[in-house]
Scaffold this motif. Sequence first.
Motif, mmCIF file in Angstrom:
data_model
loop_
_atom_site.group_PDB
_atom_site.id
_atom_site.type_symbol
_atom_site.label_atom_id
_atom_site.label_comp_id
_atom_site.label_asym_id
_atom_site.label_seq_id
_atom_site.Cartn_x
_atom_site.Cartn_y
_atom_site.Cartn_z
ATOM 1 N N MET A 112 0.624 -1.130 0.098
ATOM 2 C CA MET A 112 -0.014 -0.040 0.013
ATOM 3 C C MET A 112 1.240 1.742 -0.380
ATOM 4 N N ASP A 113 0.775 2.200 -1.138
ATOM 5 C CA ASP A 113 2.001 3.445 -1.370
ATOM 6 C C ASP A 113 0.967 4.455 0.086
ATOM 7 N N PRO A 114 2.437 4.750 0.526
ATOM 8 C CA PRO A 114 2.336 5.990 1.616
ATOM 9 C C PRO A 114 1.699 7.203 1.027
ATOM 10 N N ARG A 115 0.128 8.008 1.292
ATOM 11 C CA ARG A 115 0.076 9.079 0.897
ATOM 12 C C ARG A 115 0.640 10.754 1.921
ATOM 13 N N THR A 116 0.729 11.355 1.004
ATOM 14 C CA THR A 116 0.912 13.326 1.351
ATOM 15 C C THR A 116 -0.813 13.247 2.186
ATOM 16 N N VAL A 117 -0.238 14.201 2.939
ATOM 17 C CA VAL A 117 -1.827 14.978 4.029
ATOM 18 C C VAL A 117 -2.132 15.893 2.939
ATOM 19 N N SER A 118 -1.794 16.061 2.071
ATOM 20 C CA SER A 118 -2.281 17.506 1.283
ATOM 21 C C SER A 118 -3.438 16.248 -0.061
ATOM 22 N N GLU A 119 -3.502 15.037 -0.103
ATOM 23 C CA GLU A 119 -3.850 14.602 -1.021
ATOM 24 C C GLU A 119 -5.579 14.064 -0.576
ATOM 25 N N SER A 120 -5.322 14.165 1.033
ATOM 26 C CA SER A 120 -6.397 13.804 1.122
ATOM 27 C C SER A 120 -7.626 15.150 2.247
ATOM 28 N N GLN A 121 -5.941 15.835 1.746
ATOM 29 C CA GLN A 121 -7.260 17.635 3.118
ATOM 30 C C GLN A 121 -8.580 17.676 1.884
ATOM 31 N N THR A 122 -9.573 17.837 2.830
ATOM 32 C CA THR A 122 -10.937 18.603 2.001
ATOM 33 C C THR A 122 -11.662 19.404 3.312
ATOM 34 N N MET A 167 -10.986 8.030 12.829
ATOM 35 C CA MET A 167 -11.945 7.465 11.999
ATOM 36 C C MET A 167 -11.098 5.866 11.757
ATOM 37 N N VAL A 168 -11.806 5.145 11.629
ATOM 38 C CA VAL A 168 -11.298 3.682 11.413
ATOM 39 C C VAL A 168 -11.704 3.606 9.840
ATOM 40 N N ALA A 169 -10.628 2.524 9.066
ATOM 41 C CA ALA A 169 -11.116 2.124 7.771
ATOM 42 C C ALA A 169 -11.660 0.928 8.247
ATOM 43 N N VAL A 170 -12.918 -0.130 7.256
ATOM 44 C CA VAL A 170 -13.658 -0.806 7.521
ATOM 45 C C VAL A 170 -13.802 -2.246 6.130
ATOM 46 N N ASP A 171 -14.346 -2.822 6.399
ATOM 47 C CA ASP A 171 -14.062 -3.627 4.730
ATOM 48 C C ASP A 171 -15.762 -3.483 4.801
ATOM 49 N N GLU A 172 -16.692 -4.316 4.132
ATOM 50 C CA GLU A 172 -17.832 -4.539 4.173
ATOM 51 C C GLU A 172 -18.506 -4.983 4.773
ATOM 52 N N GLN A 173 -17.377 -6.282 5.896
ATOM 53 C CA GLN A 173 -18.060 -6.177 7.453
ATOM 54 C C GLN A 173 -18.039 -5.585 7.695
ATOM 55 N N GLY A 174 -17.444 -4.196 7.845
ATOM 56 C CA GLY A 174 -17.441 -3.276 8.882
ATOM 57 C C GLY A 174 -15.815 -3.693 10.037
ATOM 58 N N ARG A 175 -15.387 -5.178 9.526
ATOM 59 C CA ARG A 175 -13.863 -5.070 9.929
ATOM 60 C C ARG A 175 -12.759 -4.574 9.732
ATOM 61 N N PRO A 176 -12.411 -3.598 10.719
ATOM 62 C CA PRO A 176 -10.911 -3.133 10.454
ATOM 63 C C PRO A 176 -10.160 -3.659 9.351
ATOM 64 N N VAL A 177 -9.665 -2.748 8.173
ATOM 65 C CA VAL A 177 -8.409 -2.778 7.580
ATOM 66 C C VAL A 177 -7.607 -1.727 7.341
ATOM 67 N N GLU A 178 -6.958 -2.478 7.186
ATOM 68 C CA GLU A 178 -4.689 -1.203 7.063
ATOM 69 C C GLU A 178 -5.156 -0.155 5.725
ATOM 70 N N VAL A 179 -4.302 0.728 6.760
ATOM 71 C CA VAL A 179 -4.603 2.378 6.137
ATOM 72 C C VAL A 179 -2.898 2.653 5.675
ATOM 73 N N PRO A 180 -3.123 3.121 4.562
ATOM 74 C CA PRO A 180 -1.301 4.012 3.801
ATOM 75 C C PRO A 180 -0.726 4.433 4.880
ATOM 76 N N LYS A 181 0.610 4.588 5.598
ATOM 77 C CA LYS A 181 1.457 5.296 6.011
ATOM 78 C C LYS A 181 1.199 6.825 5.176
ATOM 79 N N LEU A 182 1.018 7.592 6.562
ATOM 80 C CA LEU A 182 0.877 9.660 6.063
ATOM 81 C C LEU A 182 1.963 9.939 5.877
ATOM 82 N N ILE A 183 2.025 10.908 5.141
ATOM 83 C CA ILE A 183 3.751 11.220 4.961
ATOM 84 C C ILE A 183 3.326 12.908 5.237
ATOM 85 N N ALA A 184 4.189 13.511 6.007
ATOM 86 C CA ALA A 184 3.771 14.714 6.754
ATOM 87 C C ALA A 184 4.792 16.034 5.976
ATOM 88 N N GLU A 185 5.248 15.644 4.799
ATOM 89 C CA GLU A 185 6.120 16.753 4.348
ATOM 90 C C GLU A 185 6.275 18.224 4.791
#
Length: 163
Positions: free
Chosen positions: A1-11, A113-131
Motif C-alpha cells: 500500500m503506497d503511503p500518501r501525503t497529508v495534502s492528498e486527502s485534505q478536504t 476514523m477507522v477504515a473498515v471492509d464491507e463487513q465492518g472489520r477494520p482494514v489497514e490504511v496507508p502510511k501518512l507522509i507529513a511534509e
Amino acid sequence: MDPRTVSESQTQLIHWMGVNDANSAGFIHGGVVMKLCDEAAGAASVKHSRSRVVTAGVDRMAFITPVHVGELVTFSASVNAAWRTSMEVGVRVEAENPRTGERRHTNSAYLTMVAVDEQGRPVEVPKLIAETDEQHAREAEAQVRRRNRLAERDEIIARRQAE
Ligand SMILES: CC(C)(COP(=O)(O)OP(=O)(O)OC[C@H]1O[C@@H](n2cnc3c(N)ncnc32)[C@H](O)[C@@H]1OP(=O)(O)O)[C@@H](O)C(=O)NCCC(=O)NCCS
C-alpha cells in the motif's frame, strides 16, 4: 500500500447556515457543527484510505465562538496521523460573514476514523507522509492524544477488573 501525503486527502466542506440549523436564539446548534465536522473528517479519511470508514471517537470538540444564521462556514479536514487501521483527522472550522468578509475561527475537532471492509472489520490504511513542519507537529500531537487515549482506556479496564 503506497503511503500518501497529508495534502492528498485534505478536504474542505462549505455550508451556508440557514434557519433550520439554528436554535431559537439564532445561534447554530452545536450538533449541526459536530455533524459537519464528522462529514469533513469522513471525506478526508476516505480519501486517505480509499476505503469505507466509521467514526470510532471524538477526542475533542472545542466551541470557541458561536456561529450565526447567514454565515458561510468552512470545515477544513486534514489527516494528522495514520496508524494500523485508524486515522486521526483534525477539523478546523471558520465562519465568514459573506456581506463583510469578516472571518473567524469558531471550532476545532479531533476525530478518530477507522477504515473498515464491507463487513465492518477494520482494514489497514496507508502510511501518512507529513511534509511541512506544521504537518510534522500535528502528527506528533496526534501521537500524544493516542497515547493518552490508550492509557485512559487501560486504566479504566484495570479499575473495572479490580472492582
Ligand atoms: C471502530 C470499530 C470498527 C473498532 O472495532 P474493534 O473491533 O474495536 O477493532 P480493533 O480493536 O481492531 O481496533 C481497530 C482500530 O480502532 C481503534 N479504536 C477502536 N475503538 C476506538 C475508540 N473508541 N477511539 C479511538 N480509536 C478506537 C483502535 O485503536 C484500532 O486502531 P489501530 O488499528 O490504528 O491501532 C468498531 O468499534 C465499530 O464499528 N464501532 C462503531 C462505529 C460507528 O458506528 N460509528 C458511527 C457511525 S460511522
